[in-house]
Design a protein around this motif. Structure first.
Motif, short mmCIF file in Angstrom:
data_model
loop_
_atom_site.label_atom_id
_atom_site.label_comp_id
_atom_site.label_asym_id
_atom_site.label_seq_id
_atom_site.Cartn_x
_atom_site.Cartn_y
_atom_site.Cartn_z
N ASN B 90 0.83 -1.20 0.00
CA ASN B 90 0.00 0.00 0.00
C ASN B 90 0.86 1.25 0.00
OD1 ASN B 90 -1.96 1.89 0.33
ND2 ASN B 90 -2.73 1.11 2.28
N ILE B 91 1.09 1.81 -1.21
CA ILE B 91 1.83 3.07 -1.30
C ILE B 91 0.85 4.23 -1.10
CG2 ILE B 91 3.38 4.43 -2.82
CD1 ILE B 91 4.70 1.97 -2.52
N GLY B 92 -0.43 3.90 -1.00
CA GLY B 92 -1.45 4.93 -0.98
C GLY B 92 -1.84 5.39 0.41
N ALA B 93 -1.07 5.00 1.43
CA ALA B 93 -1.43 5.40 2.79
C ALA B 93 -1.53 6.92 2.91
CB ALA B 93 -0.42 4.84 3.79
N GLU B 94 -0.72 7.62 2.13
CA GLU B 94 -0.76 9.09 2.18
C GLU B 94 -2.16 9.62 1.83
OE1 GLU B 94 1.88 10.89 3.05
OE2 GLU B 94 1.49 12.92 2.32
N GLY B 95 -2.68 9.18 0.70
CA GLY B 95 -4.00 9.63 0.28
C GLY B 95 -5.09 9.18 1.25
N GLN B 96 -4.97 7.94 1.73
CA GLN B 96 -5.96 7.40 2.67
C GLN B 96 -5.94 8.19 3.97
OE1 GLN B 96 -4.31 3.51 2.57
NE2 GLN B 96 -4.77 3.39 0.39
N PHE B 97 -4.74 8.58 4.38
CA PHE B 97 -4.57 9.39 5.59
C PHE B 97 -5.28 10.74 5.42
CE2 PHE B 97 -2.19 12.49 8.07
CZ PHE B 97 -2.05 11.86 9.29
N PHE B 98 -5.07 11.38 4.28
CA PHE B 98 -5.69 12.68 4.03
C PHE B 98 -7.22 12.56 3.98
CE2 PHE B 98 -2.93 16.32 3.21
CZ PHE B 98 -1.69 15.73 3.32
N LEU B 99 -7.71 11.54 3.30
CA LEU B 99 -9.16 11.37 3.23
C LEU B 99 -9.74 11.09 4.61
CD1 LEU B 99 -10.36 9.44 0.08
CD2 LEU B 99 -10.22 11.89 0.50
N PHE B 133 -12.28 3.02 1.65
CA PHE B 133 -12.86 3.23 0.33
C PHE B 133 -11.75 3.48 -0.70
CE2 PHE B 133 -13.93 6.62 -2.71
CZ PHE B 133 -14.78 5.90 -3.54
N LEU B 134 -10.79 4.34 -0.33
CA LEU B 134 -9.73 4.66 -1.29
C LEU B 134 -8.84 3.45 -1.54
CD1 LEU B 134 -8.72 7.07 -2.93
CD2 LEU B 134 -7.00 7.42 -1.17
N ALA B 135 -8.65 2.62 -0.51
CA ALA B 135 -7.74 1.49 -0.66
C ALA B 135 -8.39 0.31 -1.37
CB ALA B 135 -7.22 1.06 0.71
N VAL B 136 -9.70 0.21 -1.26
CA VAL B 136 -10.33 -0.98 -1.82
C VAL B 136 -10.41 -0.91 -3.35
CG1 VAL B 136 -12.79 -0.38 -1.88
CG2 VAL B 136 -12.09 -2.69 -1.26
N ILE B 137 -10.30 0.29 -3.90
CA ILE B 137 -10.32 0.38 -5.37
C ILE B 137 -9.11 -0.37 -5.95
CG2 ILE B 137 -10.37 1.95 -7.34
CD1 ILE B 137 -11.55 4.08 -5.43
N PRO B 138 -7.88 -0.04 -5.52
CA PRO B 138 -6.74 -0.85 -5.98
C PRO B 138 -6.86 -2.30 -5.52
CG PRO B 138 -5.98 1.15 -4.89
CD PRO B 138 -7.44 1.07 -4.66
N GLY B 139 -7.47 -2.52 -4.35
CA GLY B 139 -7.63 -3.88 -3.84
C GLY B 139 -8.49 -4.72 -4.79
N LEU B 140 -9.61 -4.13 -5.21
CA LEU B 140 -10.49 -4.84 -6.14
C LEU B 140 -9.79 -5.07 -7.47
CD1 LEU B 140 -13.86 -2.99 -5.45
CD2 LEU B 140 -13.44 -5.43 -5.14
N LEU B 141 -9.08 -4.02 -7.94
CA LEU B 141 -8.40 -4.15 -9.23
C LEU B 141 -7.35 -5.25 -9.18
CD1 LEU B 141 -8.00 -0.41 -10.24
CD2 LEU B 141 -9.33 -2.14 -11.43
N LYS B 142 -6.65 -5.35 -8.05
CA LYS B 142 -5.64 -6.39 -7.93
C LYS B 142 -6.28 -7.76 -7.82
CE LYS B 142 -1.91 -8.05 -4.98
NZ LYS B 142 -0.59 -7.83 -5.58
N ALA B 143 -7.31 -7.85 -6.97
CA ALA B 143 -7.91 -9.15 -6.71
C ALA B 143 -8.63 -9.70 -7.93
CB ALA B 143 -8.89 -9.03 -5.54
N LEU B 144 -9.34 -8.82 -8.63
CA LEU B 144 -10.18 -9.33 -9.70
C LEU B 144 -9.52 -9.27 -11.07
CD1 LEU B 144 -13.53 -7.72 -8.51
CD2 LEU B 144 -12.60 -9.98 -7.99
N LEU B 156 -3.77 7.16 -6.98
CA LEU B 156 -4.93 7.61 -6.22
C LEU B 156 -4.53 8.59 -5.11
CD1 LEU B 156 -7.22 4.47 -6.07
CD2 LEU B 156 -7.51 6.56 -7.38
N ASN B 157 -3.28 8.50 -4.65
CA ASN B 157 -2.79 9.48 -3.67
C ASN B 157 -3.02 10.90 -4.17
OD1 ASN B 157 -1.75 8.04 -1.59
ND2 ASN B 157 0.27 7.84 -2.49
N TYR B 158 -2.57 11.15 -5.40
CA TYR B 158 -2.64 12.51 -5.94
C TYR B 158 -4.08 12.95 -6.07
CZ TYR B 158 2.28 11.83 -6.94
OH TYR B 158 3.61 11.60 -6.82
N VAL B 159 -4.92 12.03 -6.55
CA VAL B 159 -6.33 12.37 -6.72
C VAL B 159 -6.94 12.70 -5.35
CG1 VAL B 159 -8.54 11.54 -7.55
CG2 VAL B 159 -6.45 10.90 -8.75
N ALA B 160 -6.65 11.86 -4.36
CA ALA B 160 -7.24 12.06 -3.03
C ALA B 160 -6.76 13.37 -2.42
CB ALA B 160 -6.89 10.89 -2.13
#
Lengths: 319, 425
Positions: B90-99, B133-144, B156-160
């Protein structure tokens, strides 16, 4: 509002800005394709760019020659590449983690080096903006005289032209030389490459150092090519964008170049529109390139085919 | 197994101790090499480190600052380490933290009538949901669909973060106010339900959350709680409670510690954690064992994102009480080194968050007293990570274990049994 946007889109300044915003991304991304294809993740471009940026300004400031500044930038970039290769190739550490560490360290080291070189006395802050000799624009004869296109493409500083040339150069190296074949072999099937006597580690070391040199050059473009000054953390995530462009372009030189243009264009457009105070929120424009890339990756590009040994350290069996 | 010979117990202890020794030596080596940089700078490294230490732990006030810095890092560190253990980097902790911070603030300025014991959990819940919510998008993309999560979480960090910055500039709905700070009348739209900007201020910042939503101060709690009944009369207790530093401290670090324990249980004592670790070690083997790999990846991304989001709420509820531009840059990215120096173990994450928090808290004092720039701290952190991961790869632990097994089998005269457990290291 629409008229204003159209006016921006039709302005020559926009396209000059596109070329300027694209160049650093292009240099770093294209220069890192070889390393990526050899199976090493170049998430460390951010660190290489930052040290390149500070190296250029130090070299240029101390010697008075912007060209020597470029050399120092490439040297600094190469050194980061070498350290990265020790961890990623020899030690076999996780490459993303190593990159994150290098990016963090480069953030600190670059600003220390900058202050150490230019502070008037030990421990003092740099108050005035440091100006060093920067690269002059070279107008290409004939081509530079074409209206509009000449101004946009052929009246730039020399690094920009090098960026154009890099697209065919990298393509040629990758697909038409023995060395390119080795790089691809190492990335796709390191064990087979090892069996036929290719030094997997050697190929990866050289590729990563090339990535460092090119990203260093990209950093030099930021400091002595674009702004002619250094700011802490001035690469501002461009290394990550370059990385995105590589995946976006599926590791093909032309595709990667297109990816960097997409980002450069979105960035330039965003900067121009920002100055116009439009009703579109500025944050939306900043996020725009990332959103575009995300959607393109997910919806249109589909599942990327990564180099087979991507990110995995190679170890000979029986060792 | 109960009658292990004594020497093996010592060896087992030695093996375990590498988990602590490696990061400790890595940190020492980082200080040593950074010392050379400080000498080149022209200062005395010992003095600089002394100032750093004093700035981090020297006074009660310094300790309070360190604790404030530590709390969000524990959460992002847990977020990254939990994801990493199960192969979701999870490189996206930054965006998840901000959200998370944004969501917590939004709840804290919208539901102003609720009592604290409802509002604080509600803020935390909103933050956890936003991060998840922000993390599950990459999660779903990876899983499925097999998308590499490094790139998607990074984008997604930048977007968030841009969404965060945008929401900071949209006036927050206030029924009692109908003009902005420059006396322009406001026409409320539905966007104002999303925005968090303070209408009474010209700057992009949110109003402070209501007092009920702020995490209780340690000093206040000690004045009223059970401890007060026990020691309330004692002179030293009164003095301790009256200390301004104790009054600055909140429950945040204690909550962080609670989550460390929770994550330990999730990771090592619960099926969810076991499955996550199994997928992280070898997805194919996990599938063979009957684990639903895509489902595990999705759950992992949810947990990891929720933890990062909670980190954002801890910073809002415990420290800043509002969101501002560039609210707490790098808390999410720092989660990566925190997790890795902490050897991906919840307790280790707490210790390395303490190390990072102390460095950040002490850096200012170091700069003021010895003129060594704060940037040195980044170099120290970077070197510590590099040495820690290099040290971990020396893999002394398994080398000793193999030697021990060989000895045991030699003694017993039979083949070594393959280890069944999923390695915890």
């Amino acid at each position: 509002m629409l008229e204003q946007i159209v006016a921006v889109i039709l302005s020559v300044e926009l396209y000059t800005a596109v070329v300027r915003m694209t160049t650093p991304l292009l240099l770093a991304a294209l220069g890192s394709i070889l390393a990526e294809r050899s199976g090493v993740v170049t998430f460390s471009m951010e660190a290489m760019m930052l040290l390149g940026a500070v190296g250029a300004i130090i070299g240029s400031g101390l010697t008075g020659s912007a060209w020597l500044g470029l050399c120092v930038a490439m040297l600094f970039g190469a050194l980061v590449g070498l350290i990265y290769a020790v961890w990623a190739v020899s030690i076999g550490a996780n490459q993303i983690v190593t990159s994150v560490a290098l990016n963090l360290g480069a953030l600190g080291l670059s600003s220390i080096l900058y202050v150490m070189t230019f502070a008037p006395a030990k421990g003092e802050v740099i108050e005035q903006v440091i100006q060093v000799p920067s690269l002059p624009a070279w107008k290409i004869p004939l081509l530079g005289d074409i209206p509009v296109i000449g101004t946009v493409f052929f009246n730039q500083i020399p690094i920009v032209y090098f960026g154009y040339l890099l697209i065919p150069i990298i393509w040629f190296i990758l697909y038409k030389t023995t060395w390119g074949l080795k790089v691809r072999a190492v990335g796709e099937h390191p064990h087979a490459a090892d069996t036929v006597g290719i030094s997997v580690a050697g190929v990866r070391y050289i590729s990563v150092v090339i990535s460092g040199i090119m990203s260093g050059l990209a950093g030099a473009f930021l400091s002595i090519g674009m702004l002619n000054t250094f700011q802490e953390g001035m690469s501002a995530g461009r290394g990550f964008i370059a990385y995105t462009a590589i995946v976006f372009g599926k590791w093909e030189p032309l595709g990667v170049a297109l990816g960097t243009v997409l980002f450069g264009a979105a960035d330039a457009l965003q900067l121009r529109l920002q100055a116009m105070n439009l009703a579109i929120p500025y944050q939306f424009m900043v996020a725009f390139p990332y959103l575009v890339t995300f959607i393109t990756l997910v919806v249109f590009v589909g599942k990327a085919v990564w180099p087979a040994s991507y990110g995995m350290p190679f170890q000979r069996e029986g060792k | 197994m109960t009658d292990k010979p004594k020497t093996y117990i010592w060896q087992a202890l030695l093996e375990k101790s590498f988990n602590i020794l490696i990061p400790v030596f890595a940190i020492l080596a980082a200080f040593l090499i950074s010392g050379i940089l400080i000498i080149a700078w022209g200062a005395n490294p010992l003095e600089a480190y002394k100032a750093l230490l004093a700035g981090a732990f020297g006074t009660p006030n310094a300790i309070a600052t360190t604790m404030t810095r530590l709390s969000p890092l524990v959460f992002t560190g847990l977020a990254v380490s939990y994801g990493y253990r199960s192969g979701f980097f999870n490189i996206g902790a930054e965006g998840q933290f901000f959200l998370g911070a944004l969501a917590a603030t939004w709840v804290g300025i919208t539901f102003t009538n609720l009592p604290g014991w409802v509002l604080i959990p509600l803020c935390a819940l909103a933050a956890a949901l936003a991060g998840a919510f922000l993390a599950v998008i990459p999660g779903l993309l990876k899983a499925l669909r097999g998308f590499n999560e490094v790139l998607t979480t990074l984008l997604l960090n930048y977007v968030a973060i841009q969404y965060f910055e945008w929401a900071l500039r949209i006036e927050h709905y206030r029924p009692d106010i109908n003009v902005t700070w420059d006396d322009k009348p406001i026409k409320w739209t539905f966007l104002n339900w999303i925005g968090v900007k303070d209408v009474t201020q010209p700057f992009p910042q949110s109003p402070g959350i209501v007092e009920a939503a702020e995490l209780p101060k340690l000093g206040t709690l000690l004045k009223t709680g059970l401890l007060n009944q026990l020691f309330g009369q004692a002179h030293w207790y009164e003095e301790f409670v009256a200390n301004p530093a104790v009054n600055r401290m909140t429950l945040a670090p204690i909550i962080a510690l609670v989550f460390v324990v929770i994550m330990y249980f999730v990771l090592f004592r619960m099926t969810v954690g076991f499955q996550a670790r199994a997928v992280g070690v070898n997805p194919d083997a996990a599938r063979f064992m009957g684990i639903n790999v895509p489902r595990t990846i999705i759950i992992t991304s949810l947990i990891s994102g929720a933890l990062a989001g909670l980190g954002g709420s801890i910073e809002v509820l415990g420290a800043q009480h509002r969101v501002i531009p560039n609210f707490l840059v790098n808390a999410g990215f720092d989660g990566i080194p925190v997790a890795l120096i902490g050897q991906l173990h919840p307790a280790g994450v707490f210790l390395s968050a303490l190390f990072f928090g102390a460095l950040r808290a002490g850096a200012n004092k170091m700069q003021i007293l010895t003129q060594v720039p704060i940037s040195v701290v980044y170099v120290i952190q970077a070197l510590a990570i590099l040495f820690a991961i290099a040290g971990a790869l020396l893999d002394l632990q398994s080398k000793i274990k193999i030697a021990r097994l060989a000895k045991q089998t030699e003694a017993a005269g039979e083949q070594p049994v393959a280890e069944k457990e999923v390695s915890g290291a």
